[in-house]
Design a protein around this motif. Structure first.
Motif, PDB file in Angstrom:
ATOM      1  N   THR A 182       2.996  34.663 -34.368  1.00  0.00           N
ATOM      2  CA  THR A 182       2.226  33.546 -34.900  1.00  0.00           C
ATOM      3  C   THR A 182       3.146  32.377 -35.249  1.00  0.00           C
ATOM      4  O   THR A 182       4.353  32.535 -35.403  1.00  0.00           O
ATOM      5  CB  THR A 182       1.451  33.973 -36.151  1.00  0.00           C
ATOM      6  N   LEU A 183       2.542  31.198 -35.354  1.00  0.00           N
ATOM      7  CA  LEU A 183       3.251  30.000 -35.765  1.00  0.00           C
ATOM      8  C   LEU A 183       2.661  29.504 -37.078  1.00  0.00           C
ATOM      9  O   LEU A 183       1.516  29.806 -37.408  1.00  0.00           O
ATOM     10  CB  LEU A 183       3.102  28.903 -34.707  1.00  0.00           C
ATOM     11  N   ASP A 184       3.451  28.723 -37.798  1.00  0.00           N
ATOM     12  CA  ASP A 184       2.915  28.059 -38.977  1.00  0.00           C
ATOM     13  C   ASP A 184       2.168  26.839 -38.470  1.00  0.00           C
ATOM     14  O   ASP A 184       2.693  25.724 -38.418  1.00  0.00           O
ATOM     15  CB  ASP A 184       4.059  27.664 -39.922  1.00  0.00           C
ATOM     16  N   THR A 185       0.934  27.075 -38.067  1.00  0.00           N
ATOM     17  CA  THR A 185       0.206  26.054 -37.321  1.00  0.00           C
ATOM     18  C   THR A 185      -1.188  25.827 -37.880  1.00  0.00           C
ATOM     19  O   THR A 185      -1.757  26.692 -38.552  1.00  0.00           O
ATOM     20  CB  THR A 185       0.099  26.466 -35.835  1.00  0.00           C
ATOM     21  N   ILE A 186      -1.701  24.647 -37.586  1.00  0.00           N
ATOM     22  CA  ILE A 186      -3.103  24.346 -37.839  1.00  0.00           C
ATOM     23  C   ILE A 186      -3.805  24.263 -36.493  1.00  0.00           C
ATOM     24  O   ILE A 186      -3.162  24.178 -35.449  1.00  0.00           O
ATOM     25  CB  ILE A 186      -3.267  23.055 -38.663  1.00  0.00           C
ATOM     26  N   LEU A 187      -5.134  24.293 -36.525  1.00  0.00           N
ATOM     27  CA  LEU A 187      -5.901  24.496 -35.291  1.00  0.00           C
ATOM     28  C   LEU A 187      -7.050  23.493 -35.196  1.00  0.00           C
ATOM     29  O   LEU A 187      -7.860  23.387 -36.115  1.00  0.00           O
ATOM     30  CB  LEU A 187      -6.445  25.927 -35.295  1.00  0.00           C
ATOM     31  N   PHE A 188      -7.093  22.771 -34.072  1.00  0.00           N
ATOM     32  CA  PHE A 188      -8.229  21.893 -33.796  1.00  0.00           C
ATOM     33  C   PHE A 188      -9.027  22.472 -32.646  1.00  0.00           C
ATOM     34  O   PHE A 188      -8.482  22.778 -31.581  1.00  0.00           O
ATOM     35  CB  PHE A 188      -7.765  20.480 -33.416  1.00  0.00           C
ATOM     36  N   ILE A 189     -10.337  22.629 -32.852  1.00  0.00           N
ATOM     37  CA  ILE A 189     -11.223  23.183 -31.824  1.00  0.00           C
ATOM     38  C   ILE A 189     -12.234  22.107 -31.447  1.00  0.00           C
ATOM     39  O   ILE A 189     -13.020  21.651 -32.280  1.00  0.00           O
ATOM     40  CB  ILE A 189     -11.942  24.440 -32.333  1.00  0.00           C
ATOM     41  N   ASP A 190     -12.212  21.715 -30.177  1.00  0.00           N
ATOM     42  CA  ASP A 190     -13.076  20.640 -29.705  1.00  0.00           C
ATOM     43  C   ASP A 190     -14.527  21.110 -29.613  1.00  0.00           C
ATOM     44  O   ASP A 190     -14.819  22.305 -29.528  1.00  0.00           O
ATOM     45  CB  ASP A 190     -12.585  20.167 -28.340  1.00  0.00           C
ATOM     46  N   THR A 191     -15.438  20.137 -29.595  1.00  0.00           N
ATOM     47  CA  THR A 191     -16.868  20.442 -29.579  1.00  0.00           C
ATOM     48  C   THR A 191     -17.269  21.304 -28.395  1.00  0.00           C
ATOM     49  O   THR A 191     -18.091  22.218 -28.522  1.00  0.00           O
ATOM     50  CB  THR A 191     -17.676  19.134 -29.540  1.00  0.00           C
ATOM     51  N   ASN A 192     -16.700  21.022 -27.219  1.00  0.00           N
ATOM     52  CA  ASN A 192     -17.104  21.770 -26.029  1.00  0.00           C
ATOM     53  C   ASN A 192     -16.805  23.252 -26.155  1.00  0.00           C
ATOM     54  O   ASN A 192     -17.492  24.085 -25.568  1.00  0.00           O
ATOM     55  CB  ASN A 192     -16.456  21.177 -24.762  1.00  0.00           C
ATOM     56  N   VAL A 193     -15.790  23.600 -26.944  1.00  0.00           N
ATOM     57  CA  VAL A 193     -15.456  25.015 -27.159  1.00  0.00           C
ATOM     58  C   VAL A 193     -16.444  25.649 -28.135  1.00  0.00           C
ATOM     59  O   VAL A 193     -16.886  26.794 -27.942  1.00  0.00           O
ATOM     60  CB  VAL A 193     -14.012  25.161 -27.671  1.00  0.00           C
ATOM     61  N   LEU A 194     -16.818  24.924 -29.172  1.00  0.00           N
ATOM     62  CA  LEU A 194     -17.799  25.449 -30.129  1.00  0.00           C
ATOM     63  C   LEU A 194     -19.135  25.718 -29.447  1.00  0.00           C
ATOM     64  O   LEU A 194     -19.823  26.696 -29.768  1.00  0.00           O
ATOM     65  CB  LEU A 194     -17.989  24.456 -31.280  1.00  0.00           C
ATOM     66  N   LEU A 195     -19.512  24.871 -28.508  1.00  0.00           N
ATOM     67  CA  LEU A 195     -20.782  25.060 -27.807  1.00  0.00           C
ATOM     68  C   LEU A 195     -20.747  26.256 -26.867  1.00  0.00           C
ATOM     69  O   LEU A 195     -21.801  26.758 -26.463  1.00  0.00           O
ATOM     70  CB  LEU A 195     -21.145  23.794 -27.038  1.00  0.00           C
TER      71      LEU A 195
END
Length: 270
Positions: free
Chosen positions: A8-21
């Motif tokens: 793992t990384l010390d990271t934050i995560l952005f999830i785009d709308t197309n992935v949520l759908l």
């Protein structure tokens, strides 16, 4: 199903709308549920905002209807036996099963109607994402966050200059808002970032691998840090594994099946 471990990384995560759908496109509901559970498990590392929330709610009903339009019953005209065998037991059984299928399809349509009309009561995807969108976090650019005004001003500037992420036919600054907020979150948190998107205005997909746009890569290095990592992927499973490594092989396989279906026709929707 065993969980495959990934560093793992010390990271934050952005999830785009197309992935949520895509939660409405995954065929196995139990796999969709597992993904949603993992999103909630790492909610404090999710880059969120009213822009993504709006895009999700704007398109949710349409995606559900599109998914249902791919589902149809058998061609009953081809299953109607000739008159000379109409009184035989197999023919009667066919008619019995026909009625059962029609009844079940009617129940399914009722369920879908409820999902569309009353998501807060009947849609588990909506319920989970609603909790995430309301989560109180410094990474959430919701309407209570005063930083939204500064982010919008930066987004308007990059939109007018034609900076990525931007599609050729874009008429809104939505992608620019998301990018400016990603940069801000990385600067403030001091963490790496993973961007999960099917959107090609963030970069390109070649041989099933995602590559960040050259300008965005340079901009991130200059505005955030040369040492900070920014990882682009079209796989939610990869993003979650980099954050906390709680993804099963079964979850990965179902996502890969989904990507095989949609990659040839990936549309720049949002």
């Amino acid at each position: 199903m065993a969980i495959e471990k990934t560093p793992t990384l010390d990271t934050i995560l952005f999830i785009d709308t197309n992935v949520l759908l895509d939660f409405y496109r995954i065929r196995k509901s139990d796999i969709s549920t597992k993904y949603l559970q993992q999103l909630e498990a790492c909610k404090d590392r999710l880059i969120l905002g009213s822009q993504v929330e709006m895009e999700y709610k704007k398109n949710r009903q349409r995606v559900i209807v599109e998914a249902m339009n791919t589902f149809s019953g058998p061609d009953w005209n081809k299953l109607t036996p000739p008159a000379l065998v109409s009184e035989l037991q197999p023919t009667k059984m066919l008619e019995k099963h026909r009625q059962q299928i029609l009844n079940q399809k009617k129940k399914l349509n009722t369920t879908i109607t409820r999902l569309i009309e009353s998501p807060t009561r009947y849609d588990p995807v909506y319920q989970t994402l609603q909790r995430l969108f309301k989560h109180d976090s410094p990474l959430n650019l919701n309407r209570n966050n005063e930083e939204r005004f500064a982010i919008r001003n930066l987004a308007r500037k990059r939109f007018l200059l034609g900076y990525p992420p931007r599609k050729d036919k874009d008429t809104s600054i939505g992608d620019a808002v998301n990018w400016e907020w990603i940069v801000k979150c990385c600067t403030d948190s001091g963490k790496h970032v993973v961007i999960v998107t099917r959107d090609t205005d963030y970069g390109v997909i070649y041989e099933n691998a995602s590559y960040l746009n050259d300008w965005l890569k340079q901009e991130f290095s200059e505005r955030v840090s040369k040492k900070r990592k920014i990882i682009l992927t079209d796989k939610l499973s990869k993003g979650l594994k980099l954050v906390h490594a709680a993804v099963t092989r079964e979850m990965e396989q179902e996502e890969e099946r989904l990507l095989e279906d949609i990659r040839p026709t990936l549309a720049e929707e949002f």
